[in-house]
Every structure is written in C-alpha cells, then in structure tokens.
Design an enzyme around this catalytic site. Structure first.
Site, PDB file in Angstrom:
ATOM      1  N   LYS A  35       0.841  -1.210   0.000  1.00  0.00           N
ATOM      2  CA  LYS A  35       0.000   0.000   0.000  1.00  0.00           C
ATOM      3  C   LYS A  35       0.875   1.257   0.000  1.00  0.00           C
ATOM      4  CE  LYS A  35      -0.311  -0.410   5.026  1.00  0.00           C
ATOM      5  NZ  LYS A  35      -1.140  -0.893   6.147  1.00  0.00           N
ATOM      6  N   ARG A 133     -10.185  -0.314  14.888  1.00  0.00           N
ATOM      7  CA  ARG A 133      -9.950   0.530  13.720  1.00  0.00           C
ATOM      8  C   ARG A 133     -10.918   0.101  12.626  1.00  0.00           C
ATOM      9  NH1 ARG A 133      -4.102   0.925  10.779  1.00  0.00           N
ATOM     10  NH2 ARG A 133      -4.693  -1.110   9.947  1.00  0.00           N
ATOM     11  N   TYR A 259      13.391  32.139   4.733  1.00  0.00           N
ATOM     12  CA  TYR A 259      12.166  32.875   5.063  1.00  0.00           C
ATOM     13  C   TYR A 259      12.104  33.197   6.546  1.00  0.00           C
ATOM     14  CZ  TYR A 259       9.914  31.696   0.565  1.00  0.00           C
ATOM     15  OH  TYR A 259       9.574  31.583  -0.743  1.00  0.00           O
ATOM     16  N   MET A 307       9.359  25.126   0.424  1.00  0.00           N
ATOM     17  CA  MET A 307       8.562  24.163  -0.342  1.00  0.00           C
ATOM     18  C   MET A 307       9.439  23.258  -1.197  1.00  0.00           C
ATOM     19  SD  MET A 307       5.534  24.866  -3.107  1.00  0.00           S
ATOM     20  CE  MET A 307       4.693  26.044  -2.062  1.00  0.00           C
TER      21      MET A 307
HETATM   22  C1  PLP Z   1      -0.290  -1.862   6.855  1.00  0.00           C
HETATM   23  C2  PLP Z   1      -0.859  -3.137   7.312  1.00  0.00           C
HETATM   24  C3  PLP Z   1      -0.025  -4.275   7.476  1.00  0.00           C
HETATM   25  C4  PLP Z   1       1.483  -4.224   7.367  1.00  0.00           C
HETATM   26  O1  PLP Z   1       2.039  -3.845   8.606  1.00  0.00           O
HETATM   27  P1  PLP Z   1       3.626  -3.727   8.806  1.00  0.00           P
HETATM   28  O2  PLP Z   1       3.781  -3.297  10.207  1.00  0.00           O
HETATM   29  O3  PLP Z   1       4.083  -2.677   7.838  1.00  0.00           O
HETATM   30  O4  PLP Z   1       4.213  -5.044   8.508  1.00  0.00           O
HETATM   31  C5  PLP Z   1      -0.636  -5.481   7.765  1.00  0.00           C
HETATM   32  N1  PLP Z   1      -1.982  -5.573   7.924  1.00  0.00           N
HETATM   33  C6  PLP Z   1      -2.792  -4.492   7.818  1.00  0.00           C
HETATM   34  C7  PLP Z   1      -4.260  -4.667   8.028  1.00  0.00           C
HETATM   35  C8  PLP Z   1      -2.258  -3.254   7.518  1.00  0.00           C
HETATM   36  O5  PLP Z   1      -3.076  -2.188   7.425  1.00  0.00           O
END
Ligand code: PLP
Length: 363
Positions: A35, A133, A259, A307
């Site tokens: 992701k 969550r 700045y 920036m």
């Molecule tokens: C991001 C995520 C992971 C990966 O976690 P890491 O600590 O980066 O290994 C696994 N499961 C879910 C549901 C996640 O959101």
C-alpha cells in the site's frame, strides 16, 4: 544523478523477503503489503520483483492501488484492505479481493453482486479483535456471516484481523487476548462453511515477536522495506534518499538564511542549497532537527525548510556545487532519520512525494 532521487534497492527487498520467509513454517503463505506506493517506493516495481520470487498475495489499502498493480500486469491475488462502496465495481472488474469489514460495506457489496449477477468473488472477512480501527466486532459476526452465507457468489478466501501492539513487549497480554479472540471467532466461522479460508493476522513485528500467530499466512509490510524494531540488523533498508548541492552561498556573520529570518549566522558561514523541500515530504517542522550527510560529514539544516529547497550549513566541509548529499541510506537509515524528528519510518517513507524520481537499483 545530479538531482534528488529516491533509490529503491530490489536486492535488499529480496534479501528481506528471504529473511522473513526463513522465520515462517514452509507451509505459511506470504502476503506482501504494498500500500501507499509500496511504502513510498514504487509499488509496481516492488510487486513485480516479489511476484518473480514467489510471493503468494499482495495487500493494498485502496482499490485504486490494486488497479495500478493489475494494469501493470500483476497476476497474484490482491487484497484491498479498506475498499469503499464507490469502488465495488472496480474491485470486481479488476479481480481484486475485497475486505468485508462493516455491515454497511457488506450490504452494498451483496447488493452489487446480486444486481450484476456476479458468478463468484473472493473476499476476506475482517474481525476487530481490539485495535478498534476496521472490522466486524464480536456482536456483529453472526449477522455478517448470515448475510455472506445467503449470497452464494461470495467466497471467503480469508478471515483476518490486525494486531494493535506487536512491537510493544509490555503489551503481550493484550496481544495474546487478541490472538485468542481471533482463534475463537475464526473457528466458529469455519465451522459454518464448507471450505477453508486462509487465516491471517500478523504484520511484520507480529511475525518476529509472536511466532504462534502465523496461522496460514502473514502480512509483511515495513519488514520488506528493511525496518522492524527488533530486527534492524538482519534486514536491509530498501530506500535511500539522495540529493545534490544546487548552489553554495557565502554568508557573513550576522546574515540571516531563509524565510522569516529564522537563522542568523554566528560567523562567516557557507550555506549549501539542496533541491528538496516540504512539498517532497521533508516537513517544515523538521527544520531544527535534521542533518544530511556529505561524504562522511554531517551538515545541519538551517533556517526554515521551504517548499522546494532547504539550506544546510557546510562551513568547514570540503564540497562543491554538484556534489551528492544523502538524507538516509543503508547506514543512517530512514528509521534513524525518523527518530531525529520524532516520527517513524512508515511516515517518513510514505510522505516522500511523487515529485521525487524513483531510481530502481538491481544488481
Ligand atoms: C499496513 C498493514 C499491514 C502491514 O504492517 P507492517 O507493520 O508494515 O508489517 C498489515 N496488515 C494491515 C491490516 C495493515 O493495514
């Protein structure tokens, strides 16, 4: 390269994949979490490499991230962890596997599957075991499972949950209670269906700290990119952030830099201008806390980060315009960098903007 680049080391990725795999039972499947652009790297390049070395599954957060992988030719199953109702059509069309996590999402999903007369679709059932969550809480499980059983095309490829505190060894009691709740609920669900979903729960630090939490598959994210609190020595950082000295400015004692004149030179000072700024993910709030490396010399950031540029004090450092500088690499790594600004590697890496060119390194 005489500009800002983020180097992505695919050999380090392969090494990390092998290190993590070596901790697992041979039968345990490996889901690679790619992701947020592969934790700020390049999800397509990461996925192609991992697919070529035998990963079993991918996970992304959102549907659009899964579509990117499919468009790049990735064939491996892809779990979408947090799909939204708007994206159900694309989940089906791109052969992605939705996480079913709320009654609201599930009802919409079932409606779509029925309306479009979809023949078969694989999904993963997400249980909330205490992270609070995403996922079905215990009181919702029966209702959710009834809805799924009534919708024949939906097949549960997996049942999963997510741990809240795997890298805090003071929380082993809580973590074990999450694991036990997952065992209990998942076996109840399994007893109600005639096939066997893949059970998965561990993230990276779960893999290292809770070996009895392997179940049928693990989900590794940050470890693949080289980080884990208890294991930095075995893993290799994948990301290196490098830039260049765009210009050198000679300031006199008493001159201000940047700045709002937030830095004044206490002596005659040599300033190097580096073409990376808060628009690239080097937050303005880091201004007083970070340094960069020029060869083996440390140069402090001075003034407020802008920036597109930041300035560093190179007084006494032998260097020229066009010379390479390093923010983090395999020696001073992204976790060290993150610590210096009170953050974590996850956040630093995923904030690196699209504007920074990714350079794939593979020997
Ligand atoms: C991001 C995520 C992971 C990966 O976690 P890491 O600590 O980066 O290994 C696994 N499961 C879910 C549901 C996640 O959101």
């Amino acid at each position: 390269m005489k500009k800002t680049v983020l180097e992505i080391d695919l050999n380090a990725l392969e090494h990390n994949f092998n290190v993590i795999s070596s901790k697992l039972k041979p039968s345990t499947k490996f889901m690679a979490v790619v992701k947020a652009g592969g934790y700020g790297s390049d999800s397509v390049e990461i996925a192609k490499k991992l697919e070529s070395i035998g990963v079993d599954y991918f996970a992304v957060a959102f549907t659009s991230e899964g579509i990117d992988l499919r468009k790049a030719g990735i064939k491996t199953p892809i779990l979408v962890l947090l799909p939204q109702v708007e994206s159900i059509k694309n989940i089906i069309n791109y052969n992605l596997e939705a996480s079913l996590y709320s009654i609201y999402f599930l009802e919409n999903f079932v409606d779509y599957v029925n309306k479009k007369e979809i023949k078969k679709c694989f999904c993963h059932f997400k249980i909330n075991t205490g992270l609070n969550r995403v996922g079905f809480s215990e009181y919702q499980i029966n209702d959710a499972i009834e809805k799924i059983k009534k919708c024949k095309p939906i097949k549960l490829a997996g049942i999963y949950s997510h741990l809240a505190a795997t890298d805090d060894l003071n929380e082993t009691k809580f973590t074990n209670s999450q694991i036990n709740l997952f065992k209990k609920i998942s076996s109840e669900i399994k007893s109600q269906i005639s096939y066997k979903p893949i059970l998965h729960m561990s993230n990276t630090s779960g893999i290292f700290n809770y070996p009895d939490c392997e179940f049928d598959m693990v989900r590794a994210g940050i470890g693949l990119y080289g980080y884990n609190n208890y294991l930095n020595k075995e893993l290799l950082p994948v990301h290196s952030l490098k830039s260049v000295i765009a210009q050198i400015i000679h300031c006199n004692k008493g001159d201000s830099v940047g700045y709002n004149r937030s830095f004044f030179c206490k002596e005659d000072t040599k300033i190097a201008v580096i073409p990376i700024g808060h628009a690239d993910g080097i937050s303005r709030s880091f201004s007083k806390n970070i340094h960069i490396m020029i060869g083996d010399k440390k140069a402090e950031v001075v003034g407020d980060i802008c920036m597109d540029v930041l300035m560093v004090n190179i007084t006494g450092i032998n260097c020229d315009e066009g010379d390479k500088v390093t923010f983090f690499d395999s020696k001073f790594n992204a976790e060290d960098f993150a610590k210096s600004v009170g953050s974590i590697s996850y956040e630093i890496l995923t904030n690196l903007s699209k504007r920074i060119e990714r350079k794939i390194i593979e020997l």
